[in-house]
Design a protein around this motif. Structure first.
Motif, PDB file in Angstrom:
ATOM      1  N   CYS A  43     -42.723  18.797 -40.133  1.00  0.00           N
ATOM      2  CA  CYS A  43     -42.822  18.270 -41.498  1.00  0.00           C
ATOM      3  C   CYS A  43     -41.578  17.512 -41.935  1.00  0.00           C
ATOM      4  CB  CYS A  43     -43.091  19.417 -42.472  1.00  0.00           C
ATOM      5  SG  CYS A  43     -41.667  20.498 -42.715  1.00  0.00           S
ATOM      6  N   ASP A  44     -40.568  17.396 -41.077  1.00  0.00           N
ATOM      7  CA  ASP A  44     -39.296  16.727 -41.373  1.00  0.00           C
ATOM      8  C   ASP A  44     -38.330  17.593 -42.184  1.00  0.00           C
ATOM      9  OD1 ASP A  44     -39.797  13.144 -41.498  1.00  0.00           O
ATOM     10  OD2 ASP A  44     -40.845  14.617 -40.318  1.00  0.00           O
ATOM     11  N   GLY A  45     -38.721  18.827 -42.531  1.00  0.00           N
ATOM     12  CA  GLY A  45     -37.882  19.667 -43.370  1.00  0.00           C
ATOM     13  C   GLY A  45     -36.511  19.956 -42.792  1.00  0.00           C
ATOM     14  N   CYS A  46     -36.439  20.154 -41.478  1.00  0.00           N
ATOM     15  CA  CYS A  46     -35.148  20.461 -40.856  1.00  0.00           C
ATOM     16  C   CYS A  46     -34.254  19.217 -40.822  1.00  0.00           C
ATOM     17  CB  CYS A  46     -35.356  21.013 -39.452  1.00  0.00           C
ATOM     18  SG  CYS A  46     -36.117  22.664 -39.456  1.00  0.00           S
ATOM     19  N   GLN A  47     -34.844  18.049 -40.647  1.00  0.00           N
ATOM     20  CA  GLN A  47     -34.056  16.818 -40.725  1.00  0.00           C
ATOM     21  C   GLN A  47     -33.526  16.607 -42.140  1.00  0.00           C
ATOM     22  OE1 GLN A  47     -35.577  13.353 -38.130  1.00  0.00           O
ATOM     23  NE2 GLN A  47     -37.424  14.506 -38.636  1.00  0.00           N
ATOM     24  N   LEU A  48     -34.319  16.967 -43.134  1.00  0.00           N
ATOM     25  CA  LEU A  48     -33.859  16.856 -44.517  1.00  0.00           C
ATOM     26  C   LEU A  48     -32.690  17.799 -44.781  1.00  0.00           C
ATOM     27  CD1 LEU A  48     -37.247  16.559 -46.447  1.00  0.00           C
ATOM     28  CD2 LEU A  48     -35.577  14.756 -46.010  1.00  0.00           C
ATOM     29  N   THR A  49     -32.672  18.943 -44.087  1.00  0.00           N
ATOM     30  CA  THR A  49     -31.547  19.853 -44.218  1.00  0.00           C
ATOM     31  C   THR A  49     -30.266  19.189 -43.715  1.00  0.00           C
ATOM     32  OG1 THR A  49     -32.950  21.813 -43.978  1.00  0.00           O
ATOM     33  CG2 THR A  49     -30.610  22.103 -43.521  1.00  0.00           C
ATOM     34  N   VAL A  50     -30.388  18.375 -42.657  1.00  0.00           N
ATOM     35  CA  VAL A  50     -29.227  17.630 -42.168  1.00  0.00           C
ATOM     36  C   VAL A  50     -28.713  16.710 -43.272  1.00  0.00           C
ATOM     37  CG1 VAL A  50     -28.373  16.004 -40.451  1.00  0.00           C
ATOM     38  CG2 VAL A  50     -30.077  17.706 -39.791  1.00  0.00           C
ATOM     39  N   LEU A  51     -29.622  15.994 -43.923  1.00  0.00           N
ATOM     40  CA  LEU A  51     -29.226  15.087 -45.000  1.00  0.00           C
ATOM     41  C   LEU A  51     -28.669  15.856 -46.197  1.00  0.00           C
ATOM     42  CD1 LEU A  51     -32.205  12.560 -44.919  1.00  0.00           C
ATOM     43  CD2 LEU A  51     -29.902  12.258 -43.993  1.00  0.00           C
TER      44      LEU A  51
ATOM     45  N   GLU B 183     -20.403  17.240 -46.187  1.00  0.00           N
ATOM     46  CA  GLU B 183     -20.085  17.661 -44.817  1.00  0.00           C
ATOM     47  C   GLU B 183     -20.611  16.654 -43.805  1.00  0.00           C
ATOM     48  OE1 GLU B 183     -21.643  19.530 -47.055  1.00  0.00           O
ATOM     49  OE2 GLU B 183     -20.794  21.551 -47.158  1.00  0.00           O
ATOM     50  N   LEU B 184     -21.765  16.047 -44.122  1.00  0.00           N
ATOM     51  CA  LEU B 184     -22.337  15.059 -43.219  1.00  0.00           C
ATOM     52  C   LEU B 184     -21.446  13.823 -43.124  1.00  0.00           C
ATOM     53  CD1 LEU B 184     -24.728  14.289 -41.416  1.00  0.00           C
ATOM     54  CD2 LEU B 184     -25.869  13.358 -43.441  1.00  0.00           C
ATOM     55  N   LEU B 185     -20.834  13.451 -44.238  1.00  0.00           N
ATOM     56  CA  LEU B 185     -19.922  12.311 -44.217  1.00  0.00           C
ATOM     57  C   LEU B 185     -18.717  12.602 -43.320  1.00  0.00           C
ATOM     58  CD1 LEU B 185     -19.949  11.288 -47.998  1.00  0.00           C
ATOM     59  CD2 LEU B 185     -21.082  10.127 -46.092  1.00  0.00           C
ATOM     60  N   THR B 186     -18.202  13.825 -43.411  1.00  0.00           N
ATOM     61  CA  THR B 186     -17.088  14.228 -42.549  1.00  0.00           C
ATOM     62  C   THR B 186     -17.522  14.231 -41.088  1.00  0.00           C
ATOM     63  OG1 THR B 186     -16.169  15.610 -44.298  1.00  0.00           O
ATOM     64  CG2 THR B 186     -15.420  16.057 -42.051  1.00  0.00           C
ATOM     65  N   LEU B 187     -18.726  14.764 -40.841  1.00  0.00           N
ATOM     66  CA  LEU B 187     -19.252  14.809 -39.480  1.00  0.00           C
ATOM     67  C   LEU B 187     -19.447  13.401 -38.929  1.00  0.00           C
ATOM     68  CD1 LEU B 187     -20.488  16.533 -37.153  1.00  0.00           C
ATOM     69  CD2 LEU B 187     -22.700  16.271 -38.313  1.00  0.00           C
TER      70      LEU B 187
ATOM     71  N   LEU C 287     -22.937  22.421 -34.905  1.00  0.00           N
ATOM     72  CA  LEU C 287     -22.364  21.111 -34.593  1.00  0.00           C
ATOM     73  C   LEU C 287     -20.847  21.187 -34.449  1.00  0.00           C
ATOM     74  CD1 LEU C 287     -24.484  18.806 -36.939  1.00  0.00           C
ATOM     75  CD2 LEU C 287     -24.724  19.135 -34.476  1.00  0.00           C
ATOM     76  N   THR C 288     -20.198  21.931 -35.325  1.00  0.00           N
ATOM     77  CA  THR C 288     -18.746  22.095 -35.236  1.00  0.00           C
ATOM     78  C   THR C 288     -18.349  22.777 -33.937  1.00  0.00           C
ATOM     79  OG1 THR C 288     -18.556  22.255 -37.647  1.00  0.00           O
ATOM     80  CG2 THR C 288     -16.712  23.100 -36.357  1.00  0.00           C
ATOM     81  N   ALA C 289     -19.121  23.787 -33.550  1.00  0.00           N
ATOM     82  CA  ALA C 289     -18.823  24.524 -32.320  1.00  0.00           C
ATOM     83  C   ALA C 289     -18.912  23.631 -31.098  1.00  0.00           C
ATOM     84  CB  ALA C 289     -19.779  25.710 -32.185  1.00  0.00           C
ATOM     85  N   PHE C 290     -19.963  22.834 -31.022  1.00  0.00           N
ATOM     86  CA  PHE C 290     -20.114  21.976 -29.851  1.00  0.00           C
ATOM     87  C   PHE C 290     -19.051  20.875 -29.820  1.00  0.00           C
ATOM     88  CE2 PHE C 290     -24.579  23.632 -29.610  1.00  0.00           C
ATOM     89  CZ  PHE C 290     -24.447  24.188 -28.353  1.00  0.00           C
ATOM     90  N   LEU C 291     -18.663  20.385 -30.970  1.00  0.00           N
ATOM     91  CA  LEU C 291     -17.599  19.385 -31.013  1.00  0.00           C
ATOM     92  C   LEU C 291     -16.268  19.988 -30.578  1.00  0.00           C
ATOM     93  CD1 LEU C 291     -18.437  17.484 -34.327  1.00  0.00           C
ATOM     94  CD2 LEU C 291     -18.567  16.576 -31.998  1.00  0.00           C
ATOM     95  N   ALA C 292     -16.077  21.276 -30.879  1.00  0.00           N
ATOM     96  CA  ALA C 292     -14.830  21.964 -30.524  1.00  0.00           C
ATOM     97  C   ALA C 292     -14.878  22.560 -29.120  1.00  0.00           C
ATOM     98  CB  ALA C 292     -14.541  23.058 -31.540  1.00  0.00           C
TER      99      ALA C 292
END
Length: 250
Positions: free
Chosen positions: A15-23, A28-32, A149-154
């Motif tokens: 339903c796109d709900g999880c993608q909306l959670t990213v937005l 934090e998304l801007l920092t990412l 996401l932070t964990a994988f980047l680190a």
């Protein structure tokens, strides 16, 4: 200078709900976005960069032959593959088809069912390809998403709970809705991660994060009956977002 890591976000049957959670991560998304190159995220941009990708997030279940082929391509192009949400980790609410005849469903719903190309089942991503990590929820929790996401980047393993929602109620100092109010609640057998959102509003947990590791469902069912639930009610409460998850019967 090291290349900027690439992040891709894909959608299958969902339903796109999880993608909306990213937005919804907003600041934090801007920092990412300053630390990764978002190579594929059609929910937010029409820009599509070719793989390979360092991290790929996949929302949705496998419901068609095209889905199955596509997830194999995504896996081949991704160094790390993370399945996000109940659809990707357990087949989603659309996996209710797994308990019936999908051809019969199609004949009732569609005027031309012969135009419909679908599999008889809705299955999680891990049934088709190797998955490096699964993020539960319907939808996923933004705090958990950022941790992954932070964990994988680190270059470290994500630090996420593997306990029940009841532990989150205890940490928040919430009164048990089942004990105090007689409200049916799946918290004792549901995987933590939502922050006990529903119990915080005096509602029973309805299991959108799926079964915890080794849930004691046999012990919970009599308590659900004591709250006034019938046998049919008990069966129905487990047939929602994670209906096809084998964990509920363990």
């Amino acid at each position: 200078m090291m290349d900027t890591p690439t992040l891709a976000i894909f959608k299958l049957a969902s339903c796109d709900g999880c993608q909306l959670t990213v937005l919804d991560c907003e600041d934090e998304l801007l920092t990412l976005a300053g630390q990764v190159r978002i190579a594929h995220f059609l929910e937010a941009s029409s820009t599509v960069l070719p793989g390979p990708y360092d991290v790929a997030l996949v929302e949705g279940s496998i419901t068609t032959a095209a889905d199955a082929e596509r997830i194999r391509r995504i896996r081949a192009e991704s160094r790390v593959l993370v399945a996000i949400g109940a659809c990707a980790t357990a087949g989603g609410i659309q996996a209710l088809r797994n308990f019936g005849d999908v051809a019969e469903f199609a004949s009732v719903v569609y005027a031309r069912p012969d135009y419909i190309e679908t599999l008889a089942t809705s299955t999680p991503v891990a049934d088709h390809v190797r998955v490096d990590f699964e993020l539960r929820g319907c939808p996923i929790d933004r705090r958990q998403l950022l941790e992954v996401l932070t964990a994988f980047l680190a270059g470290r393993k994500p630090d996420l709970p593997d306990t029940s929602v009841c532990t989150e109620c205890k940490r928040r100092g919430l009164t048990c809705v089942m004990v105090a109010d007689g409200t049916p609640c799946l918290g004792p057998v549901t995987h933590a991660g939502c922050g006990a959102l529903c119990p915080a509003y005096r509602r029973g947990c309805f299991g959108c994060f799926g079964p915890m590791t080794k849930p004691n469902v046999a012990a919970l069912v009599p308590r659900l009956r004591e709250t006034g639930m019938t046998e049919a009610d008990v069966d129905r409460v487990f047939l929602t977002f994670n209906a096809a998850s084998g964990g509920w019967s363990s």
